[in-house]
Scaffold this motif. Structure first.
Motif: not given
Length: 619
Positions: A492-506
């Motif tokens: 499945a594809a994942l669309l992750l919404i977050s304020h934390d740009i470092t978490v998204v980067g990981q």
């Protein structure tokens, strides 16, 4: 029920039991004695033979009051049921028929509430005519406006909860959403007010019959007995006092019992005593999207009467890809996800040149095919795990609902699959957990169960809207790892919404940076730290503290305030906060070209090293 073991509960239950037993048995036991005419004992006072005396025809007043209980209670309950049902439908109109028609119904209800209930009852009695039927209709419709106002307020208070949105994504119909997810959560005040209304209906019927508009001879209720006793009030007061006391006691019985049992309402979801493991049913076959594109968005706009929070988004998500969406509050991240899931309500409007998910065009409004695809192929993981589940239903039943709705599974097989999905997201003792309520789960467990709900179908896209915001760091890491495992297992594809740009980067392979309703940069994760080109992206990265941050200096923040979605900016929306802004930036909005929307994307000058003390910090 434990609530009835208190002194108040026992007293109320005893009163109600006595009232209902009297209504059921009195006409059979004492009907003949109540109807017996004795002209030799007209208007006699209380005696051993006649405890409350006799009336103008020598009939026993006490037995007539007991026999009248059945008709008085039955008519009051009929009127209350009519008023409650009408009030529920009127109050839930915005949920059932949509906001536009619902506002008209609400306006009519507000006008009706302005009139006193007794005045409405008398007006309706004149319209529907004299007699018991007319009185039932009159009192029922007089009760309805106040009950509709209460229902509307309660429905509005929970209509935006995440578990309502989850049910709608699963394709649950409006009426089923009302009966399964809304009414159980507002049942307590509704039950209390319904019982109060029943007591009021008793009094209203007594009043109408007293005035000659209700029950007509030869039938009689407490109101007619009050009217008959009033003629001899000074010489024989018991003839009026006894039916009056009956009305008061009946009202107390309904009201006190309602107060005692209302707190136990909503905890009656059936419990399976055994769960047998079965082979997973074959998932519903869905049409494959052309190529590897799961989600295709072009020119997406979300507008409200006073704001345009999403302005012309264009992006794609491919099968198995993890895409992050970052930005400050108000940048349009969550509204984008809601628009994809078809959860934008009136007066919001969603427009797009292209909006396709799993081969379905989502621009043509809700349809059976769309609901089926969204219910089985789109998994939504909301921000607050506590509001993601209906608090009055067990976890297993909530997960099973989507399978029953879209895959045609029986109640048992759907529940077995729910247990298996809880096991798949590594919840300990899934059979036992499936029988528990959401409040018995920790925050991390609720979030795991929410991911399990998305796995009830065959998800092609998982939309996780800040799924770790309310969790501690350890649980946050576990949930992110689980999302990664699920993505790799199901493709499945994942669309992750977050304020934390470092978490998204990981977690993600690609990052979409949003500002003021637009994508200002689309950058691969590998290039995020060293090759981010937009000043806003670099500012977000600089605002994240790290181990080398000097603790003697204030934290870095982005100067200024985010753009107001109520004011469409002229030129680049980030220009008032950007150290590289020029007249061109303030005059023309840069297009998204080469993965970045900036007139000065090729500048290599780093942002000022001196951190600002005022401005909007990044969460």
């Amino acid at each position: 029920m434990p609530r009835l073991r208190t002194p108040l509960g026992l007293t109320a239950a005893a009163l109600l039991t006595l009232l209902l037993a009297t209504a059921l048995l009195a006409p059979m036991l004492w009907g003949d004695r109540a109807a017996a005419v004795d002209t030799g004992n007209i208007l006699q006072g209380a005696s051993a033979a006649h405890w409350a005396g006799t009336d103008a025809l020598g009939r026993d007043v006490f037995f007539r009051v007991l026999v009248a209980t059945r008709l008085s209670v039955a008519l009051a309950l009929l009127a209350t049921g009519l008023g409650v049902l009408t009030g529920l439908l009127l109050g839930a109109a915005p949920l059932l028929v949509g906001d536009r028609a619902g506002r008209l119904v609400t306006a009519a209800v507000n006008i009706a509430v302005a009139f006193p209930g007794l005045l409405l009852a008398l007006s309706f009695a004149v319209v529907f005519g004299v007699g018991a039927t007319g009185a039932v209709l009159a009192i029922g419709f007089a009760i309805a406006p106040a009950f509709a106002r209460l229902t509307g307020t309660l429905v509005a208070s929970i209509a935006a909860r995440d578990y309502i949105a989850a049910a709608r994504i699963a394709g649950v119909g409006r009426f089923r959403v009302l009966t399964r997810h809304v009414l159980p959560n507002i049942a307590e005040p509704l039950v209390v007010n319904a019982t109060v209304a029943a007591g009021g209906a008793l009094l209203a019927f007594a009043g109408l019959s007293f005035l000659g508009l209700g029950v007509q001879a030869p039938s009689y209720d407490w109101g007619r007995l009050l009217g008959e006793g009033l003629t001899s009030l000074y010489v024989h007061p018991l003839a009026a006092l006894v039916p009056g006391v009956a009305v008061v006691l009946a009202g107390l019985a309904f009201n006190l019992t309602g107060e005692a049992v209302a707190r136990g309402i909503g905890q009656s979801t059936p419990l399976f005593t055994a769960t047998r493991r079965r082979k997973d049913p074959r998932p519903v076959a869905l049409a494959e999207t052309a190529g590897d594109v799961v989600l295709a968005v072009e020119g997406l706009r979300v507008t409200f009467p006073t704001a345009t929070p999403v302005r012309g988004l264009t992006f794609t998500v491919r099968r198995g890809e993890a895409v992050g969406v970052v930005g400050e509050s108000g940048s349009g991240k969550t509204l984008t996800a809601l628009a994809i899931a078809q959860l934008i309500e009136e007066p919001g409007r969603v427009r797009a040149e292209r909006l396709e998910f799993a081969g379905q065009d989502l621009r043509n409004g809700p349809s059976r095919a769309q609901r089926r695809v969204l219910g089985t192929s789109l998994a939504m993981v909301f921000q607050d795990p506590m509001t993601s589940f209906n608090p009055t239903q067990r976890i297993g039943r909530q997960l099973a609902e989507a399978a029953q709705q879209h895959q045609g599974l029986s109640r048992r097989r759907a529940f077995d699959r729910a247990v298996d999905r809880l096991r798949a997201v590594r919840l300990p003792a899934p059979e036992r957990r499936a029988h528990q309520f959401p409040h018995e789960f920790s925050g991390g467990m609720r979030q795991r169960a929410m991911i399990g709900m998305g796995l009830m179908g065959t998800p092609k896209l998982i939309v996780a809207d800040e799924p770790t915001t309310a969790l501690d760091v350890t649980v946050q890491r576990q949930v992110l790892a689980l999302l990664q495992d699920v993505r790799h297992t199901t493709a499945a594809a994942l669309l992750l919404i977050s304020h934390d740009i470092t978490v998204v980067g990981q977690v993600c392979e690609r990052v979409l940076v949003m500002y003021a309703g637009r994508i200002v940069e689309d950058v691969p994760t590998a290039d995020l730290s060293a090759r981010a080109r937009h000043p806003y992206t670099r500012a977000l990265l600089a605002a994240v503290p790290h181990l080398g941050t000097d603790r003697n200096l204030p934290l870095t923040v982005i100067p200024g305030r985010p753009a107001d979605p109520r004011e469409t900016p002229v030129g680049c929306a980030f220009a008032p906060r950007c150290p590289y802004a020029s007249d061109l930036c303030r005059r023309e909005d840069p297009p998204l070209e080469g993965g970045v929307a900036c007139w000065h994307a090729d500048l290599t000058v780093a942002p000022p090293a001196e951190p600002a003390r005022a401005g909007e910090p990044v969460d």
